[in-house]
Enzyme design. Structure first.
Site, PDB file in Angstrom:
ATOM      1  CE1 TYR A 142      -3.486  -2.670   0.725  1.00 52.41           C
ATOM      2  CE2 TYR A 142      -4.635  -0.597   1.042  1.00 52.41           C
ATOM      3  CZ  TYR A 142      -4.664  -1.948   0.821  1.00 52.41           C
ATOM      4  OH  TYR A 142      -5.865  -2.587   0.685  1.00 52.41           O
ATOM      5  CE  LYS A 189       1.895 -18.057  -2.239  1.00 49.58           C
ATOM      6  NZ  LYS A 189       1.011 -19.234  -2.324  1.00 49.58           N
ATOM      7  CG  ASP A 221      -2.004 -20.257  -0.935  1.00 44.93           C
ATOM      8  OD1 ASP A 221      -1.509 -20.244   0.218  1.00 44.93           O
ATOM      9  OD2 ASP A 221      -1.461 -20.834  -1.893  1.00 44.93           O
ATOM     10  CG  ASP A 245      -8.039  -4.712   1.495  1.00 46.72           C
ATOM     11  OD1 ASP A 245      -8.966  -4.192   2.135  1.00 46.72           O
ATOM     12  OD2 ASP A 245      -7.985  -4.722   0.258  1.00 46.72           O
ATOM     13  CG  ASP A 249     -13.676  -6.867   1.941  1.00 48.72           C
ATOM     14  OD1 ASP A 249     -13.533  -6.128   2.934  1.00 48.72           O
ATOM     15  OD2 ASP A 249     -14.041  -6.443   0.820  1.00 48.72           O
TER      16      ASP A 249
HETATM   17  C1  IPM Z   1     -10.413  -1.139   3.849  1.00 48.99           C
HETATM   18  C2  IPM Z   1     -10.652  -0.565   2.478  1.00 48.99           C
HETATM   19  C3  IPM Z   1      -9.489   0.342   2.125  1.00 48.99           C
HETATM   20  C4  IPM Z   1      -8.234  -0.494   2.110  1.00 48.99           C
HETATM   21  C5  IPM Z   1      -9.665   1.087   0.794  1.00 48.99           C
HETATM   22  C6  IPM Z   1     -10.941   1.901   0.775  1.00 48.99           C
HETATM   23  C7  IPM Z   1      -8.469   1.935   0.459  1.00 48.99           C
HETATM   24  O1  IPM Z   1     -10.827  -1.582   1.551  1.00 48.99           O
HETATM   25  O2  IPM Z   1     -10.344  -0.348   4.821  1.00 48.99           O
HETATM   26  O3  IPM Z   1     -10.298  -2.350   3.973  1.00 48.99           O
HETATM   27  O4  IPM Z   1      -7.922  -1.122   1.093  1.00 48.99           O
HETATM   28  O5  IPM Z   1      -7.534  -0.510   3.118  1.00 48.99           O
HETATM   29 MG    MG Z   2     -10.820  -3.519   2.402  1.00 47.37          MG
END
Ligand code: IPM
Ligand code: MG
Length: 352
Positions: A142, A189, A221, A245, A249
């Site tokens: 990032y 990884k 993975d 990240d 999710d």
């Molecule tokens: C999160 C989001 C952010 C990230 C984006 C919006 C930049 O997906 O907070 O997980 O990738 O960190």
């Molecule tokens: Mg995210």
């Protein structure tokens, strides 16, 4: 107690869900005799529109002067569909994380008994899930060097980690594991990436300082697979920025709705609390978004930033009650009545 909180509502559904967390927090303050000062500040697309910059200096000063930051969401589709945009809302988020030194992002995943059948995963797979993903937030790909080579047809993003960055994140992971079930999984990884080998080596070196913690090392993975197969076998997972990240999710679907999971980001300066969902622009202004992730983020704020455990526990209890009684927004209502975002907030505040 006096609580100075910076309020960064942001874009999309941000202002609507933040408004509910404010209602609930104010009700808590009234009940427990606290005095909250909310200082609103701009961030995201709305800040770009107002002052041309997604994380203005003024916002940063407000955050630095506060005891905690409560954050909604940022992002706007008009930037997503324009790869050539030079200023983007997400840059504000990254700048904020970096300038506040928020190197650790704490994302818990747990199930709510009354919602177990809302999850796309089978009940027996997810029952008892109670894990935390601790994501490194200010390093890695990032923040590494990126760019295009001269011909414009080649692009690169680099991932860099220092031992110190890994150590400070891992230390938190070990401490968290000690306070929980004493199991830590280092997700990497290391069969391919040099940064992952540095992570693994660093965590291995730290094991002796936490002899009670049982540490496992798993490739990202494989974790992506096991997380949906047997989420209830994990306790604390630590990982680098991009892996975290993606995995958070993935983990968010376990609970049944993305609108439920809170998070905290902590580090050098003021801690920040935010729902893990995004700005959900399709729902903005419709009063339909689920405010619970933000309300539960406020609970994390009371507990982690101010040490107010009883207040946090009450918020969680009231949220559970709203779920049990079906006072929920459309994402959770199924065939039953769906309440508006603001109605859920009113109900929670009243029940506090
Ligand atoms: C999160 C989001 C952010 C990230 C984006 C919006 C930049 O997906 O907070 O997980 O990738 O960190
Ligand atoms: Mg995210």
């Amino acid at each position: 107690m006096k609580l100075k909180i910076a309020l960064l509502a942001g874009d999309g559904i941000g202002p609507e869900v933040i408004a509910q967390a404010v209602k609930v927090s104010d009700a808590i303050a009234k009940k427990f005799n606290h005095e909250i000062t909310w200082t609103p500040a701009l961030t995201g697309a709305c800040a770009i529109d107002a002052v041309g910059e997604p994380y203005p200096d003024e916002t940063h000063e407000i955050c630095m002067a506060a005891d905690a930051v409560l954050f909604g969401a940022i992002g706007h589709p008009r930037f997503d569909n324009d790869p050539k945009a030079t200023v983007r809302p997400e840059q504000g988020l990254l700048k904020m994380r970096k300038k506040l030194g928020l190197f650790a992002n704490i994302r818990p995943t747990f199930t709510f008994p009354s919602l177990i059948d809302n999850s796309p995963l089978k009940r027996e797979r997810i029952e008892g899930t109670d894990l935390i993903i601790l994501r490194e937030l200010t390093g890695g790909i990032y923040f590494g060097a990126r760019g295009r080579l001269d011909d414009g047809n080649t692009a690169f993003d680099t991932c860099t980690y220092t031992r110190t960055e890994v150590q400070r994140l891992a230390k938190l992971g070990f401490e968290m594991a000690m306070a929980r079930d004493k199991r830590l999984c280092c997700v990497d990884k290391a069969n391919v990436l040099e940064t992952s080998r540095l992570w693994r080596e660093t965590v291995q070196d730290m094991e002796k300082d936490f002899p009670e913690v049982k540490v496992s090392y798993e490739f990202v993975d494989a974790v992506a697979m096991r997380l949906v197969q047997w989420p209830n076998t994990y306790d604390v997972l630590i990982t680098e920025n991009l892996f975290g990240d993606i995995l958070t999710d993935e983990a968010s679907v376990i609970s049944g709705s993305m609108g439920l999971m809170p998070s905290a980001s902590i580090g050098v300066h003021t801690s920040l609390f935010e729902p893990i969902h995004g700005s959900y622009p399709q729902a903005a202004g419709k009063d339909i978004a689920n405010p619970l992730a933000t309300v539960l983020s406020a609970a994390m704020m009371f507990e982690d930033a101010f040490g107010l455990k009883e207040e946090a526990a009450l918020i969680r209890a009231v949220v559970n009650k709203s779920l049990d009684e079906g006072i929920v927004t459309e994402d959770l209502a199924g065939k039953n009545k769906a309440y508006k975002t603001s109605e859920v907030g009113d109900w929670l505040a009243k029940n506090v």
